[in-house]
Design a protein around this motif. Structure first.
Motif, PDB file in Angstrom:
ATOM      1  N   GLY A   1       2.197   6.895  -6.760  1.00  0.00           N
ATOM      2  CA  GLY A   1       0.820   7.380  -7.292  1.00  0.00           C
ATOM      3  C   GLY A   1      -0.081   6.399  -8.001  1.00  0.00           C
ATOM      4  O   GLY A   1      -0.671   6.730  -8.869  1.00  0.00           O
ATOM      5  N   LEU A   2       0.025   5.107  -7.543  1.00  0.00           N
ATOM      6  CA  LEU A   2      -0.672   3.977  -8.045  1.00  0.00           C
ATOM      7  C   LEU A   2      -1.682   3.628  -7.302  1.00  0.00           C
ATOM      8  O   LEU A   2      -2.444   2.457  -7.408  1.00  0.00           O
ATOM      9  CB  LEU A   2       0.159   2.922  -8.431  1.00  0.00           C
ATOM     10  N   TRP A   3      -1.723   4.014  -5.961  1.00  0.00           N
ATOM     11  CA  TRP A   3      -2.836   3.683  -4.951  1.00  0.00           C
ATOM     12  C   TRP A   3      -3.506   5.131  -4.277  1.00  0.00           C
ATOM     13  O   TRP A   3      -2.960   5.700  -4.174  1.00  0.00           O
ATOM     14  CB  TRP A   3      -2.143   3.170  -3.911  1.00  0.00           C
ATOM     15  N   ASP A   4      -4.791   4.814  -4.761  1.00  0.00           N
ATOM     16  CA  ASP A   4      -5.679   5.927  -4.271  1.00  0.00           C
ATOM     17  C   ASP A   4      -6.897   5.118  -3.366  1.00  0.00           C
ATOM     18  O   ASP A   4      -7.478   4.522  -3.934  1.00  0.00           O
ATOM     19  CB  ASP A   4      -6.211   6.749  -5.286  1.00  0.00           C
TER      20      ASP A   4
ATOM     21  N   ARG B   1       0.818  -1.115  -0.049  1.00  0.00           N
ATOM     22  CA  ARG B   1      -0.058  -0.249   0.069  1.00  0.00           C
ATOM     23  C   ARG B   1       0.702   1.249  -0.063  1.00  0.00           C
ATOM     24  O   ARG B   1       0.676   2.234  -0.902  1.00  0.00           O
ATOM     25  CB  ARG B   1      -0.987   0.173   1.408  1.00  0.00           C
ATOM     26  N   ILE B   2       1.902   1.249   0.961  1.00  0.00           N
ATOM     27  CA  ILE B   2       2.645   2.474   1.020  1.00  0.00           C
ATOM     28  C   ILE B   2       3.558   2.567  -0.392  1.00  0.00           C
ATOM     29  O   ILE B   2       3.472   3.886  -0.889  1.00  0.00           O
ATOM     30  CB  ILE B   2       3.617   2.270   2.198  1.00  0.00           C
ATOM     31  N   ALA B   3       4.080   1.803  -0.824  1.00  0.00           N
ATOM     32  CA  ALA B   3       4.864   1.723  -2.077  1.00  0.00           C
ATOM     33  C   ALA B   3       4.038   2.173  -3.210  1.00  0.00           C
ATOM     34  O   ALA B   3       4.570   3.090  -4.094  1.00  0.00           O
ATOM     35  CB  ALA B   3       5.558   0.328  -2.368  1.00  0.00           C
ATOM     36  N   LEU B   4       2.835   1.619  -3.385  1.00  0.00           N
ATOM     37  CA  LEU B   4       1.818   1.965  -4.569  1.00  0.00           C
ATOM     38  C   LEU B   4       1.385   3.536  -4.416  1.00  0.00           C
ATOM     39  O   LEU B   4       1.230   4.175  -5.512  1.00  0.00           O
ATOM     40  CB  LEU B   4       0.818   0.988  -4.324  1.00  0.00           C
TER      41      LEU B   4
END
Length: 163
Positions: free
Chosen positions: A120-123, A113-116
């Motif tokens: 900018g790939l996790w919202d 979750r943190i890396a994504l």
């Protein structure tokens, strides 16, 4: 292993030519290949040897050189393939390191979750996908974490194409 010289091939030819007729027959050639651990079928050899059903010294040398070229090319291809696999693994290990934030050799749900998010790939609002489900697809040992091999499988082209 070095290629045999013409002198060595001449000696081998003379040893194989049991009846001393100046020709190596298919039977004599099959005997040699069997001793070398190479198993060829008679029809294959007949195609290679041709209508004469035997090889003179010149054709025997050509036969050897053809086999040697095939073996060298196969070895070259295997070396290239190993090099490409090694380079691919190096790149994947670097990518794995981007996600394995604590360096323990595993990617947890929180690390994913943190890396994504950083990439900018996790919202949280628009994505709405649970990272445990994302990990679960490739978590073959069901420990809730991705190890390098599981990550590698996730990143493989086959996996990406079937998604």
């Amino acid at each position: 292993m070095y290629p045999l010289t013409t002198y060595h091939l001449h000696q081998i030819f003379n040893e194989l030519d049991r009846n001393k007729d100046g020709l190596v027959s298919i039977d004599e050639l099959m005997s040699l290949l069997t001793r070398l651990g190479l198993h060829a079928k008679r029809p294959e050899l007949e195609l290679l040897v041709g209508d004469d059903k035997a090889l003179n010294l010149f054709n025997f040398i050509f036969f050897y050189q053809s086999l040697n070229n095939i073996i060298v090319e196969e070895n070259r291809d295997q070396i290239k393939e190993r090099h490409l696999e090694s380079a691919e693994d190096d790149d994947l290990r670097k990518a794995f390191g981007v996600f394995d934030l604590n360096g323990d050799g595993f990617i947890s749900c929180e690390e994913l979750r943190i890396a994504l998010s950083r990439l900018g790939l996790w919202d949280e609002k628009s994505c709405g996908r649970d990272c445990m489900q994302m990990i679960g697809v490739y978590d073959t040992n069901s420990d809730g974490l991705l190890d390098f091999e599981e990550f590698k499988e996730m990143m493989s082209m086959d996996s990406l194409e079937s998604s």
